[in-house]
Design an enzyme around this catalytic site. Structure first.
Site, mmCIF file in Angstrom:
data_model
loop_
_atom_site.group_PDB
_atom_site.id
_atom_site.type_symbol
_atom_site.label_atom_id
_atom_site.label_comp_id
_atom_site.label_asym_id
_atom_site.label_seq_id
_atom_site.Cartn_x
_atom_site.Cartn_y
_atom_site.Cartn_z
ATOM 1 N N ASP A 11 61.579 52.526 -17.572
ATOM 2 C CA ASP A 11 61.311 51.553 -16.508
ATOM 3 C C ASP A 11 59.826 51.158 -16.500
ATOM 4 O O ASP A 11 58.948 52.007 -16.339
ATOM 5 C CB ASP A 11 61.731 52.235 -15.187
ATOM 6 C CG ASP A 11 61.896 51.265 -14.048
ATOM 7 O OD1 ASP A 11 61.512 50.094 -14.188
ATOM 8 O OD2 ASP A 11 62.393 51.696 -12.993
ATOM 9 N N GLY A 33 64.181 41.899 -16.929
ATOM 10 C CA GLY A 33 64.547 40.647 -17.589
ATOM 11 C C GLY A 33 63.372 39.728 -17.870
ATOM 12 O O GLY A 33 63.544 38.534 -18.080
ATOM 13 N N ASP A 63 66.154 44.397 -9.088
ATOM 14 C CA ASP A 63 67.124 45.391 -8.604
ATOM 15 C C ASP A 63 68.288 44.778 -7.816
ATOM 16 O O ASP A 63 68.106 43.839 -7.043
ATOM 17 C CB ASP A 63 66.432 46.412 -7.709
ATOM 18 C CG ASP A 63 65.548 47.342 -8.517
ATOM 19 O OD1 ASP A 63 65.328 47.066 -9.715
ATOM 20 O OD2 ASP A 63 65.075 48.333 -7.958
HETATM 21 C C1 GLA Z 1 63.165 50.454 -10.347
HETATM 22 C C2 GLA Z 1 64.468 50.265 -11.104
HETATM 23 C C3 GLA Z 1 65.595 50.907 -10.329
HETATM 24 C C4 GLA Z 1 65.298 52.381 -10.121
HETATM 25 C C5 GLA Z 1 63.949 52.561 -9.430
HETATM 26 C C6 GLA Z 1 63.519 54.023 -9.401
HETATM 27 O O1 GLA Z 1 63.152 49.758 -9.142
HETATM 28 O O2 GLA Z 1 64.717 48.914 -11.339
HETATM 29 O O3 GLA Z 1 66.816 50.746 -11.018
HETATM 30 O O4 GLA Z 1 65.300 53.039 -11.365
HETATM 31 O O5 GLA Z 1 62.932 51.833 -10.095
HETATM 32 O O6 GLA Z 1 62.255 54.215 -8.839
#
Ligand code: GLA
Length: 404
Positions: free
Chosen positions: A149, A203, A224
């Site tokens: 991430d 994305g 998200d």
């Molecule tokens: C981001 C990701 C989520 C999740 C959080 C965790 O927002 O996009 O899917 O993994 O971090 O902190």
């Protein structure tokens, strides 16, 4: 050495080697990954116990048999690094190796989470400067999947090293994902354990164009998800046009499922799940498995809908046309079959907006017989017949023999 042993040992070594090589080479994610991830329900509260509980429930509910194999720990398992740079787990996860062994003992696989910056999105320690070390540790613990991430890589590296230079920032980002992709490959070569590589950078910068080359098996295509119809609809709409980038081993990821979360209606849960299946999306449930209602279990384990998602042709569905507040999506399937989804995305019952399915607009002749995948019944679609759909509900039909 005993002469018999001298003969048998090399054979044994050869067998081990070829088993390891076969494992290392067996391609992952030939169909979109299926499983469960801790974030959407537990967020930062997730513990070792919850992960074990999720594994138990996947087995007990029949979800494992329906194809949900990965049990993925999301953010907030991390603590600080020790003097040797080895990342420690926090008190919620006392023993990762034991946890991985437990999940494997159920015939499931296990996933973990990190990021290329100093910190994860939740502010926990991430992998910057320790990529090989971390990848090796995941492999040694027995992990089968990594979600990586972006988060603090943006301020930590992109904005610091290339302020105001978007092109240079993108290069840095791609290099960071490439580095972890390579670290995972090296770890796999040593342990024989293939690791699914999931890119999470929302994305940006046409990730679908560069992720597969650096070992990405799936990549988030949006920000998200949350358990509201508007968000689910917005995300689904953004997938239109991305279909050409998906295929066996590499998938668009419109984020994890919210089926069973928040206040989604049954129609919304059904449509969300069906839409993700049409999109050949990874099916990572994110609900409270021990307290799952029977109606939610029935949605998540609908074998016909899962078969659309997991279709071996690996062709993502596409938006065929819209008429008022109704969208028609189609997905080509193995053996010349076709899935058709008719979705009422509006907030009214369709009696106020009569909808007439135009079969010619999806390249079909005027009468088609198939299976309604939510009633399980045989259905005949005739050109321009009115279709009644409650708000946010879906008609999902599989035609094994579409007629032109
Ligand atoms: C981001 C990701 C989520 C999740 C959080 C965790 O927002 O996009 O899917 O993994 O971090 O902190």
């Amino acid at each position: 050495m005993h002469s018999r042993l001298r003969f048998v040992l090399p054979l044994f070594a050869l067998a081990v080697l070829s088993a390891t090589t076969a494992l290392a080479q067996s391609p992952v994610a030939q169909t979109p990954p299926m499983g469960w991830n801790s974030w959407n329900f537990f967020a930062d509260k997730v513990t070792d116990k919850d992960i074990r509980g999720a594994a138990d429930q996947l087995v007990a509910t029949g979800m494992k048999d329906a194809g949900y194999i990965y049990v993925n720990i999301d953010d907030t398992w991390e603590d600080k690094r020790d003097a040797n740079g080895v990342l420690q787990t926090n008190a919620k996860f006392p023993n990762m190796k034991a946890l991985a062994d437990y999940v494997h003992s159920k015939g499931l696989k296990i996933g973990i989470y990190s990021g290329p910056g100093n910190k994860t999105c939740g502010g926990y320690t991430a992998s910057l400067g320790h990529e090989e070390q971390d990848a090796k540790m995941y492999a040694e613990w027995g992990f089968d999947y990594l979600k990586y991430d972006l988060c603090s890589f943006i301020p930590d590296v992109m904005q610091k090293q290339a302020p105001n230079d978007k092109a240079a920032q993108m290069k840095l980002m791609i290099a960071a994902y490439e580095k972890m992709g390579k670290a995972l490959k090296d770890a796999t070569a040593k342990t024989g354990r293939p690791i699914v590589f999931s890119l999470c950078q929302y994305g940006w910068d046409s990730v679908w164009e560069w992720a597969p080359q650096l070992g990405g098996n799936l990549w988030r295509t949006t920000g998200d998800i949350d358990p509201h119809w508007d968000r689910i609809y917005a995300i689904a709409s953004q997938q239109s046009g991305l279909e050409k980038y998906a295929g066996p081993g590499h998938w668009n990821d419109p984020d994890m499922l919210e089926v069973g979360n928040g206040k989604l209606t049954l129609a919304e849960n059904r449509t969300h799940f069906s839409w993700w299946a049409m999109l050949a999306a990874p099916l990572l449930a994110g609900n409270d498995l021990p307290n799952m209602k029977p109606a939610i279990k029935a949605i998540l384990t609908n074998k016909d809908v899962i078969a659309i998602d997991q279709d071996s042709l690996g062709k993502q569905g596409k938006h065929a046309y819209s008429d008022g507040e109704v969208e028609v999506w189609t997905r080509e399937l193995q053996g010349g079959a076709l899935a058709i989804a008719v979705i009422n995305v509006g907030s009214d019952r369709l009696s106020t907006h009569p909808f007439h399915l135009d079969l010619a607009r999806i390249g079909l002749g005027s009468e088609q017989t198939g299976k309604n995948l939510w009633t399980g019944k045989t259905v005949t679609l005739t050109n321009n017949e009115p279709i009644e759909l409650p708000s946010h509900d879906i008609l999902l039909v599989r035609l094994d023999h579409p007629q032109s």
